[in-house]
Design a protein around this motif. Structure first.
Motif, PDB file in Angstrom:
ATOM      1  N   THR B 299       0.688  -1.519  -0.106  1.00 48.17           N
ATOM      2  CA  THR B 299      -0.108   0.009  -0.353  1.00 48.17           C
ATOM      3  C   THR B 299       0.972   0.847   0.241  1.00 48.17           C
ATOM      4  O   THR B 299       0.310   2.321  -0.502  1.00 48.17           O
ATOM      5  N   ASP B 300       2.550   1.797   0.332  1.00 46.25           N
ATOM      6  CA  ASP B 300       2.805   2.385   0.193  1.00 46.25           C
ATOM      7  C   ASP B 300       3.785   2.827  -0.858  1.00 46.25           C
ATOM      8  O   ASP B 300       4.704   3.526  -0.450  1.00 46.25           O
ATOM      9  N   ARG B 302       3.952   3.945  -4.537  1.00 41.20           N
ATOM     10  CA  ARG B 302       4.168   5.821  -4.578  1.00 41.20           C
ATOM     11  C   ARG B 302       2.616   5.187  -5.536  1.00 41.20           C
ATOM     12  O   ARG B 302       2.339   4.067  -6.109  1.00 41.20           O
ATOM     13  N   ASP B 303       1.657   6.507  -4.997  1.00 39.74           N
ATOM     14  CA  ASP B 303       0.730   6.101  -5.667  1.00 39.74           C
ATOM     15  C   ASP B 303       0.453   5.613  -6.868  1.00 39.74           C
ATOM     16  O   ASP B 303      -1.404   5.740  -7.366  1.00 39.74           O
ATOM     17  N   ASP B 304       1.091   6.017  -7.918  1.00 41.55           N
ATOM     18  CA  ASP B 304       1.056   5.984  -9.361  1.00 41.55           C
ATOM     19  C   ASP B 304       1.757   4.900 -10.438  1.00 41.55           C
ATOM     20  O   ASP B 304       1.276   5.212 -11.280  1.00 41.55           O
ATOM     21  N   GLN B 306       1.097   1.474  -7.917  1.00 38.57           N
ATOM     22  CA  GLN B 306       0.850   0.365  -7.255  1.00 38.57           C
ATOM     23  C   GLN B 306      -0.100  -0.675  -7.991  1.00 38.57           C
ATOM     24  O   GLN B 306      -0.351  -0.363  -8.956  1.00 38.57           O
TER      25      GLN B 306
ATOM     26  N   ASP C 315      -6.589   5.080 -10.895  1.00 35.40           N
ATOM     27  CA  ASP C 315      -6.572   5.978  -9.509  1.00 35.40           C
ATOM     28  C   ASP C 315      -6.528   7.207  -9.571  1.00 35.40           C
ATOM     29  O   ASP C 315      -6.377   7.286 -11.004  1.00 35.40           O
ATOM     30  N   ALA C 317      -4.316   9.121  -9.204  1.00 32.04           N
ATOM     31  CA  ALA C 317      -3.141   9.941  -9.454  1.00 32.04           C
ATOM     32  C   ALA C 317      -2.899   9.192 -10.830  1.00 32.04           C
ATOM     33  O   ALA C 317      -2.119  10.191 -11.309  1.00 32.04           O
TER      34      ALA C 317
END
Lengths: 386, 386, 386, 386
Positions: B299-300, B302-304, B306, C315, C317
């Motif tokens: 989950t950690d 980087r948001d783009d 995952q 997402d 992002a």
């Protein structure tokens, strides 16, 4: 009949999806009845006015009851939160309006049954929004089952995995409040799985389930819309009153065994709405994250080339595909709604009930409630006892 | 201690797998204790003589008890059918021999407990053959769980899907007779899933299951070996006395929810031994048909970017991998047994109990039996009550 | 500027895709300039009238020149067959109309350059329809490259595989006639790969290619539309005058090696438009048949969890994703056109040239023609020599 | 003939793989000739003595010529570095010994041809180590091609992607020195692709290639073994004299188009040895990282269930599979060598030349050299001119 005038109640996530479906339908499906986007209705005037302009409705109103008194409205589309489905449906049917209601039909089975009785008595058409039936890959699965290509069904397993609640600081959205949503993952995600089970395999005889709310309290949001939430400045927390995850086992009338899991805590799964059917002659696997594909296996393939086929359901041989793009050019989530509305419009054209309708909605609610009872009583529940 | 002399009882499917493990170990793992292939034992003299020559054992015998009287035998390896595990184990332990027993330990929990008590009293080393723990990809999952990289575990779902019984004319192999096999898919396949659950997530508190025998009668075979069967000339049929499929739900002590399914009727799945773990910080997915791979999600990230990573567990950073080939050069089913024997040999080298041992075997049997009871009584069974 | 009035020339496959994009844009992207669907133009009056009604245009005409004389038309959208792109573009630009032209820009590089010169002189905005740039997963790849997350690029390989010509009885569609289409797989499919290479990796320095027309003659069709063909009653055959497949190798200015393959003979591949980039710090893989996904690999991931991540570019992002549905709810082929038109409308809003524009179209044409020359001359061709 | 006595020269990566194959063969393939592990030979006495003990050879020697004078050695297995293949082969053949030589046969085509002439004159059996032919999934591809199930072949594309050189600090291993390795990615990885192309599609008529050495200098290692390298304390660097990546295009005699890529710079690909064949009736895709699988597509599948089948080549219907484990129980890299030695032993049993033999080795070398020439001369090279 050439066209149907629609009055729609709700303008958030589902309201956008339905609006788009009405808008796009004539472009891709010119040979069915045309839905006319007359009036959109919502409680917040500023928001609904903005939605009316953006989504392309002729008018807006904040008074849903006004829709029922207009002669120029044929169909009421209800996609407001679940707690208002019943009141609106019953009033609409009594006013002679056809009803297209989002799932779940109601907060309780009793309510759903009352809604069904009312629409039946009123003689209107009724549809319930189980949109996943309308993915062409799912329809291919249905076709193979109906043709007997999978043989006798032994197993149905289905799992709807999302992960938007894994973060314990995700705010307390309306979907997490029992009084509005009625249910959590079970009613939201599990309902889709149950409907697909009914569609693809048939009725269940008994169920037993378990559920859990992993995070009991969450921050109260400043503002919520759809699945997303913005800014929670306060530290105040509220209680989560629905299930985070619900699993259950089931037996089907045809002897198949069923396994169901709905959760919002499956890290890495944004929207894995998936099922597998194993029969005596073949199997199929579906995953909504790859919604254009169906994995298909036949036991009678030559013995050295047996294997799951990755079928891309975008060929002319596949449902709805010819109305879209050339083979291999995929479609997306929103198309399930367009196909759903095509079915609804075809029902008007052919003067029949659309499918799925409130019978399917009630049947789904019955299983949802049986599972709830099995959790509460910690025992198997016979569906027909509900 | 430089070497261990082995006497092995059984020479079919598992006998071949164990023999190969003993044979290959010194080539790839030269720095542990060396197993010496002294005597292989079986009931049919012609067959066991052939196995002795083919597999590379020094001698053969048809009298397993003779092994216990020989000073030059240190370890008894039991991979004969499940109904003889108990008698041999107890005699071996009492004769001071170390015991390596295939799963399931015994036909009943009571027997398994008696076996455990005996080996413990005798002070011998004991191991149970849960070989799937030893796939490097599974060991990576364990490592990530232990490090806390997956956070708090919410879900464990596991399914062991095979399809060798889909054909109703497949003959009545010994694995389909309760008096020999003890159990069907549940004890054969489910046992592996339960052990993996214990290994990866921890103990369970309660379970409820369901099972089915889809095909009640099957042709009596002329000859059976391992999973395969040759020629069934007669039309005679016999009763299948074990389960074809068993599913159950479980709760874990740490609050996780579990879902388990074992079946031999999942058309298209030759050997899909699969599990998924969802935690608050990540998830992993394993499928034995692609046993070198683990799907890993954090989950950690980087948001783009995952997404589930397809990790090929063949790098120097992975368990056992450095003893094999360069990265990307995969290993197979049989290697799980080699790794298992490496653990056993390391236990001798370090003078400790190997893992998994009879404690794990009993714990597995306890859950198997709890599930059986839950099916019979149609209610949740608390594991600690068993 | 609030809205742009569009006149569109063409009404087949691309005409439908563009119409839909204009129609949907305001619903999902309300904050940019709004395209107004004024006039659709085509040669066959009956067909274009039908398209006007179905697609939702205000008017239709069969005289494209009339569009240029109307003050209420701001933008000319050209998606008619490639042989008319040049004439219309030049006339439109001279009339002061902005131009949005489908790819390939023209039948020859000389023509493309003349078109670019004209639009530049006229000061109008110009865009070329390389829609695949606008898949969010492709845009993620671009972002990672630009951020340096992949390091120095070593390899770019791209393959666009279709299979609609595998059947030798597929009729002689206009796309198979050089005088109309200009080129076969090379100009149709390869052009997209070349544009993606320019977008993601940069300019090439030299190329060498090979091509083949596997089936030299095909039945002359009674009627053709888009990629599909109906009824070929006659036995008459005509010559295929374009390439069925073209492959080429390339060097990039930044030192990377390129490999390109375009074919309509790859059985089983409906629309595999795919590329892979390998850099010193990471890699990405894209396949249009799973257009919502990007496989992403980083060399600096912890050594035991390295692997390609399956990133679902849905997402918040990810580019454009927030305008659509919640994470995991995928989009399809047609959305690339909507995003393309968003870029075009944003260019109007911000008064700048959209990207990709005719510069990109010319650059693509230059490589296409260099490859053609390399095939004819059987030698490497330096791009700057063209 | 019941057994063959082997003398093996080389004891690193390939020496271990071959030793293991000889050791395991009798256990799984008891019905062919048995290889007897007589003598292992290497230059470093301490290392070869250790290898002799670990791998299970009867004796060791540091004098390879001594093997040729022994009557009890039937077969010389050469897996030492490529620069010594020629001398040993020729001496062995002249001494009447059968020869099993690792690929590539030699540093030059002229050498390879001389080797072939010598073994042919001497009348000994000769085999070359193209082990990837022996993956059951690859053999399934061959079977489908030979049966005409794929129809006329249009495309063969193959790529062997590794990433062990992406790190510029990876040391200067012997594989990076032209005088020892002969070639880089081209001769090491590309050679396998070329052999698979010959095996599966047939002979090529012409080629054109390009290559690159991305990192020109690397640290000189303190110690190297196989692919791995340990400790490079010094800062000294040496020149990389082989190619890091080589790509080429090819035409086949049967009209198919070929595309080949070999690289050690494809981040994320540990050992992606992959090919795809597209024919008029079907396609197959193979990837060594999932070596038990073949993706298979047929154009004559029913139109709504067409798709690539993921065939797990572990069923009794697949080559060699019955000698291993039940369906779905996979095998690994090392098994390709066991199968290769089975072919060699069967050749002794049936008194014929094994396949692939030096003819195949020479043919591969011819293409390798044609590609090298095409790179040097920057033009297409006709294979028959070499």
């Amino acid at each position: 009949m050439k066209s149907i005038n629609v009055g729609m109640i709700g303008y958030k996530f589902m309201g956008k999806a339905h609006s788009h479906a009405y808008k796009d339908l004539p472009l891709f499906f010119p040979n069915t009845v045309k839905p006319v986007m007359k009036v959109i209705c919502g409680r917040n005037e500023q928001d609904v006015a903005q939605a009316q302009a953006q989504f392309g409705w002729d008018e807006y109103t904040t008074d849903w009851k006004s829709l029922l008194q207009r002669d120029d409205i044929d169909l009421i589309d209800i996609n407001a939160p679940s707690d208002v489905h019943k009141e609106i449906t019953i009033a609409a049917a009594k006013a002679g309006k056809h009803v297209f209601c989002e799932k779940p039909l109601a907060l309780t089975l009793a309510d759903a049954r009352e809604m069904l009785a009312t629409v039946e008595e009123s003689g209107v058409k009724h549809m319930v929004g189980f949109n996943y039936r309308f993915a062409p890959a799912v329809m291919l699965a249905k076709k193979l089952v109906d043709e007997g290509k999978l043989g006798k069904i032994h197993h149905f397993r289905a799992w709807f995995l999302q992960d938007w609640l894994v973060d314990p600081n995700f705010p307390l959205a309306w979907r997490l409040k029992k009084e509005i949503a009625g249910s959590g993952s079970h009613g939201d995600l599990g309902a889709h799985l149950i409907d697909l089970a009914h569609y693809l395999v048939g009725d269940m005889t008994e169920v037993i389930g378990m559920s859990e709310t992993f995070v009991k309290e969450r921050p109260i949001p400043a503002n919520m819309s759809g699945l997303s939430a913005t800014g929670s400045e306060s530290d105040e927390k509220g209680e989560v009153t629905v299930d985070d995850a619900t699993l259950f086992l089931a037996r089907f009338e045809n002897g198949a065994l069923g396994s169901f899991e709905a959760t919002r805590y499956a890290a890495g799964h944004r929207c894995t709405n998936s099922f597998e059917i194993n029969g005596s002659k073949g199997s199929v696997i579906f995953d909504f994250e790859r919604m254009n594909e169906l994995q298909v296996y036949f036991t009678d393939d030559r013995d050295d080339v047996q294997g799951f086929r990755r079928v891309l359901a975008t060929d002319p041989a596949h449902a709805f595909a010819d109305n879209w793009w050339p083979p291999g050019h995929t479609i997306g989530y929103e198309h399930t709604f367009i196909h759903e509305v095509v079915e609804l419009m075809n029902a008007f054209k052919e003067d029949r009930q659309p499918v799925p309708n409130f019978h399917d909605g009630v049947k789904c609610q019955q299983v949802l409630e049986a599972v709830d009872q099995s959790i509460e009583k910690r025992q198997w529940i016979t569906i027909s006892d509900i």
